[in-house]
Scaffold this motif. Structure first.
Motif, mmCIF file in Angstrom:
data_model
loop_
_atom_site.group_PDB
_atom_site.id
_atom_site.type_symbol
_atom_site.label_atom_id
_atom_site.label_comp_id
_atom_site.label_asym_id
_atom_site.label_seq_id
_atom_site.Cartn_x
_atom_site.Cartn_y
_atom_site.Cartn_z
ATOM 1 N N ASN A 213 0.819 -1.216 0.000
ATOM 2 C CA ASN A 213 0.000 0.000 0.000
ATOM 3 C C ASN A 213 0.853 1.266 0.000
ATOM 4 O OD1 ASN A 213 -3.069 -0.474 0.198
ATOM 5 N ND2 ASN A 213 -2.224 -2.026 1.565
ATOM 6 N N HIS A 221 4.565 1.168 -8.496
ATOM 7 C CA HIS A 221 3.495 0.215 -8.766
ATOM 8 C C HIS A 221 3.970 -1.218 -8.974
ATOM 9 C CE1 HIS A 221 1.931 4.226 -10.386
ATOM 10 N NE2 HIS A 221 1.332 4.021 -9.228
ATOM 11 N N ALA A 246 -8.136 -7.675 -5.515
ATOM 12 C CA ALA A 246 -8.499 -6.285 -5.798
ATOM 13 C C ALA A 246 -7.255 -5.399 -5.776
ATOM 14 C CB ALA A 246 -9.508 -5.789 -4.765
ATOM 15 N N PHE A 247 -6.363 -5.665 -4.855
ATOM 16 C CA PHE A 247 -5.144 -4.864 -4.768
ATOM 17 C C PHE A 247 -4.174 -5.206 -5.901
ATOM 18 C CE2 PHE A 247 -6.923 -4.581 -0.554
ATOM 19 C CZ PHE A 247 -6.688 -3.263 -0.193
ATOM 20 N N LYS A 250 -5.470 -3.359 -8.823
ATOM 21 C CA LYS A 250 -5.168 -1.942 -8.696
ATOM 22 C C LYS A 250 -3.721 -1.635 -9.057
ATOM 23 C CE LYS A 250 -5.505 1.877 -5.332
ATOM 24 N NZ LYS A 250 -5.844 2.218 -3.934
ATOM 25 N N ALA A 254 -2.351 0.437 -12.386
ATOM 26 C CA ALA A 254 -1.472 1.593 -12.218
ATOM 27 C C ALA A 254 -0.144 1.424 -12.948
ATOM 28 C CB ALA A 254 -1.198 1.807 -10.717
#
Length: 256
Positions: A213, A221, A246-247, A250, A254
């Motif tokens: 995170n 990324h 989901a991460f 993401k 990115a």
């Protein structure tokens, strides 16, 4: 060419007699050389006997001194330190478990109360002991809980442990402190270090998730993607793995 001669063998010819004399002469020279070497060794020992005894004596003093230090100084000191830390540890545990007057209890754990030492006293009075090392951990965590992040970093950095859970938590908590200090690059370094210190579904996956995170926030990324994929592949049963897809999505989005 050498030949095997039985015991009691007597030379018959002049050539054989010459061989025997030569052999006896060679043997005598060998033993003579050994005798000379032994004599020189004995002379050296006799000449340097005083110094040898000094060296042996010093070695014995060092070994006995080390054993004596551990037995009669270090061990009692460790025991005394742990006894003196008992009340401070009790305050800390109460702050964690009850949550009542939390900050006051953490401050008592740090500074001491009821005439007893706090963690800071243990660190100061018992330097070099396991108790002082453990007190650094407690002090760092108490400062973290009371939002004194700079002191949290200082004391947790002084704590050393090979424990597969406690060691990573100390390093990861330094990362937490750096997050609060808005030093995300430093936080990422410590989360990564904490994740790599051992491999277990509790600390490793937790700090991989935090590292991922923070890496996303820093625009790193591909690094974030690597952290998230490790959670999915290595710790699929961990809490962090529940929504890890989901991460990963993401981070992949990115990266493109």
């Amino acid at each position: 060419m050498a030949t095997y001669k039985k015991r009691g063998y007597k030379p018959k010819t002049k050539a054989e007699k010459a061989d025997v004399l030569e052999e006896q002469s060679t043997t005598a020279e060998v033993f003579n050389t050994l005798d000379q070497g032994a004599s020189k060794t004995e002379e050296w020992v006799a000449k340097n006997q005083k110094y040898i005894f000094i060296i042996v004596g010093l070695a014995a003093v060092i070994v006995l001194g080390y054993l004596g230090y551990n037995k009669f100084i270090q061990e009692p000191k460790e025991s005394e330190a742990m006894n003196d830390m008992f009340q401070a540890q009790k305050y800390f545990d109460e702050a964690i478990n009850t949550g009542v007057e939390k900050d006051s209890l953490f401050n008592l754990a740090l500074q001491g109360g009821e005439g007893k030492f706090g963690m800071l006293d243990i660190i100061s009075e018992y330097k070099g002991t396991d108790a002082a090392n453990l007190a650094s951990y407690y002090a760092g965590m108490a400062y973290l809980q009371t939002k004194d992040y700079s002191n949290a970093v200082e004391h947790l950095s002084n704590f050393k442990s090979d424990d597969v859970v406690l060691g990573p938590i100390a390093q990861g908590s330094i990362g937490d402190a750096f997050i609060q200090l808005e030093q995300k690059e430093d936080a990422l370094d410590y989360y990564t270090k904490a994740a790599n210190m051992s491999s277990n579904a509790f600390t490793t996956s937790m700090y991989l998730f935090k590292a991922g995170n923070v890496a996303l926030e820093l625009g790193q990324h591909s690094k974030a993607l690597g952290f998230f994929k490790r959670i999915k592949e290595e710790f699929p049963s961990s809490t962090e793995a529940a929504n890890i897809d989901a991460f990963i999505g993401k981070a992949e989005a990115a990266s493109n």
